[in-house]
Design a protein around this motif. Structure first.
Motif, PDB file in Angstrom:
ATOM      1  N   ASP A  21       0.941  -1.084   0.084  1.00 33.73           N
ATOM      2  CA  ASP A  21      -0.075  -0.074  -0.008  1.00 33.73           C
ATOM      3  C   ASP A  21       0.778   1.299   0.129  1.00 33.73           C
ATOM      4  O   ASP A  21       1.965   1.143   0.101  1.00 33.73           O
ATOM      5  CB  ASP A  21      -0.883  -0.047   1.049  1.00 33.73           C
ATOM      6  N   ASP A  22       0.272   2.520  -0.023  1.00 35.73           N
ATOM      7  CA  ASP A  22       1.033   3.685  -0.211  1.00 35.73           C
ATOM      8  C   ASP A  22       1.968   3.770   1.018  1.00 35.73           C
ATOM      9  O   ASP A  22       2.999   4.239   0.843  1.00 35.73           O
ATOM     10  CB  ASP A  22       0.004   4.812  -0.398  1.00 35.73           C
ATOM     11  N   ALA A  23       1.452   3.626   2.163  1.00 31.26           N
ATOM     12  CA  ALA A  23       2.044   3.991   3.324  1.00 31.26           C
ATOM     13  C   ALA A  23       3.321   2.814   3.558  1.00 31.26           C
ATOM     14  O   ALA A  23       4.661   3.476   3.731  1.00 31.26           O
ATOM     15  CB  ALA A  23       1.245   3.467   4.490  1.00 31.26           C
ATOM     16  N   ARG A  34      14.717   2.904  -4.150  1.00 31.32           N
ATOM     17  CA  ARG A  34      14.261   3.208  -5.635  1.00 31.32           C
ATOM     18  C   ARG A  34      13.125   2.524  -6.182  1.00 31.32           C
ATOM     19  O   ARG A  34      12.349   3.159  -6.943  1.00 31.32           O
ATOM     20  CB  ARG A  34      15.714   3.247  -6.508  1.00 31.32           C
ATOM     21  N   SER A  35      12.967   1.363  -6.197  1.00 30.72           N
ATOM     22  CA  SER A  35      11.949   0.754  -7.024  1.00 30.72           C
ATOM     23  C   SER A  35      10.691   1.006  -5.993  1.00 30.72           C
ATOM     24  O   SER A  35       9.600   1.037  -6.969  1.00 30.72           O
ATOM     25  CB  SER A  35      12.179  -0.915  -6.560  1.00 30.72           C
ATOM     26  N   ALA A  36      10.757   1.382  -4.824  1.00 29.79           N
ATOM     27  CA  ALA A  36       9.343   1.596  -4.075  1.00 29.79           C
ATOM     28  C   ALA A  36       9.012   3.088  -4.649  1.00 29.79           C
ATOM     29  O   ALA A  36       7.886   3.302  -4.937  1.00 29.79           O
ATOM     30  CB  ALA A  36       9.481   1.792  -2.652  1.00 29.79           C
ATOM     31  N   ALA A  37      10.114   4.051  -4.968  1.00 36.05           N
ATOM     32  CA  ALA A  37       9.677   5.191  -5.476  1.00 36.05           C
ATOM     33  C   ALA A  37       9.052   5.152  -6.757  1.00 36.05           C
ATOM     34  O   ALA A  37       8.099   5.805  -7.263  1.00 36.05           O
ATOM     35  CB  ALA A  37      10.985   6.182  -5.470  1.00 36.05           C
ATOM     36  N   GLU A  38       9.837   4.342  -7.725  1.00 38.03           N
ATOM     37  CA  GLU A  38       9.215   4.009  -9.080  1.00 38.03           C
ATOM     38  C   GLU A  38       7.811   3.595  -9.186  1.00 38.03           C
ATOM     39  O   GLU A  38       6.970   3.863  -9.787  1.00 38.03           O
ATOM     40  CB  GLU A  38      10.224   3.042  -9.798  1.00 38.03           C
ATOM     41  N   ALA A  39       7.454   2.636  -8.073  1.00 40.51           N
ATOM     42  CA  ALA A  39       6.180   2.103  -7.959  1.00 40.51           C
ATOM     43  C   ALA A  39       5.227   3.229  -7.631  1.00 40.51           C
ATOM     44  O   ALA A  39       4.060   3.116  -8.083  1.00 40.51           O
ATOM     45  CB  ALA A  39       6.305   1.021  -6.948  1.00 40.51           C
ATOM     46  N   LEU A  40       5.547   3.869  -6.491  1.00 36.99           N
ATOM     47  CA  LEU A  40       4.815   5.055  -5.991  1.00 36.99           C
ATOM     48  C   LEU A  40       4.444   6.004  -7.211  1.00 36.99           C
ATOM     49  O   LEU A  40       3.082   6.647  -7.230  1.00 36.99           O
ATOM     50  CB  LEU A  40       5.290   5.715  -4.805  1.00 36.99           C
ATOM     51  N   ILE A  41       5.634   6.592  -7.896  1.00 39.59           N
ATOM     52  CA  ILE A  41       5.290   7.548  -8.956  1.00 39.59           C
ATOM     53  C   ILE A  41       4.274   6.873  -9.881  1.00 39.59           C
ATOM     54  O   ILE A  41       3.345   7.389 -10.845  1.00 39.59           O
ATOM     55  CB  ILE A  41       6.539   7.927  -9.766  1.00 39.59           C
TER      56      ILE A  41
END
Length: 204
Positions: A21-23, A34-41
């Motif tokens: 989830d977003d949190a 970085r992979s989490a950042a890409e997924a969130l974007i």
């Protein structure tokens, strides 16, 4: 939107998970993932860019502001409060950036709603006529919305286009819910007066 995401030195990368989830993703971004950042974007870039394009009326400005919005996300992911929707948080940042840009005079008008009246049985000639009517209606909506104060325009777009609730619009705009309702009411009334339209045209 191309962005270069650079995690902190030594940060451990993990595969992006659509199940996070977003949190959870924000927490990973705060640790330099970085992979989490890409997924969130990827998850939120469409509504953010769409909102900014409707507010600014310019694709180039909207894309620049969207990129800056996500840069703010990367820098301040650790301050994200999971009690509130990530989309509302990002739209709050996006709106603040658009206001700070200080180019209200350059903002072109935006359409309140997309209208698609075509049916599979329409012939090419009828579809062309319908398309012309839709473009004409959008131009009229553009012109009318361009005369609204920024707060009324933002409230209408957030509520009608982004599908946010009154409470969520209030959170994005940092005003009470009663103020949002007032902006919506006054914006709709102004639209009706400017368009000379029946209420249904601007209140859907």
């Amino acid at each position: 939107m191309a962005m270069t995401l650079t995690p902190e030195t030594g940060a451990q990368l993990s595969e992006p998970s659509s199940g996070d989830d977003d949190a959870q993703l924000a927490a990973r971004v705060a640790r330099g993932d970085r992979s989490a950042a890409e997924a969130l974007i990827l998850r939120h870039q469409a509504p953010v860019r769409g909102f900014l394009r409707k507010i600014t009326g310019r694709d180039d400005l909207a894309d620049d502001l969207a990129q800056e919005t996500f840069l703010r996300l990367l820098r301040h992911a650790g301050s994200y409060d999971p009690r509130y929707p990530m989309r509302s948080w990002l739209l709050t940042i996006a709106r603040r950036l658009s206001i700070n840009l200080g180019r209200r005079a350059e903002r072109k008008n935006i359409a309140l709603a997309e209208y698609d009246t075509q049916s599979p049985d329409d012939g090419p000639a009828q579809q062309a006529a319908d398309n012309d009517q839709q473009r004409t209606l959008r131009r009229h909506l553009d012109a009318a919305l361009g005369h609204l104060p920024e707060a009324q325009r933002a409230a209408l777009v957030l509520f009608h286009q982004q599908g946010l609730s009154i409470q969520e619009v209030a959170e994005v705009m940092k005003v009470p819910t009663g103020t949002v309702k007032s902006h919506l009411h006054r914006g709709r009334m102004a639209m009706r007066n400017l368009l000379g339209a029946e209420p249904e045209v601007v209140s859907t």
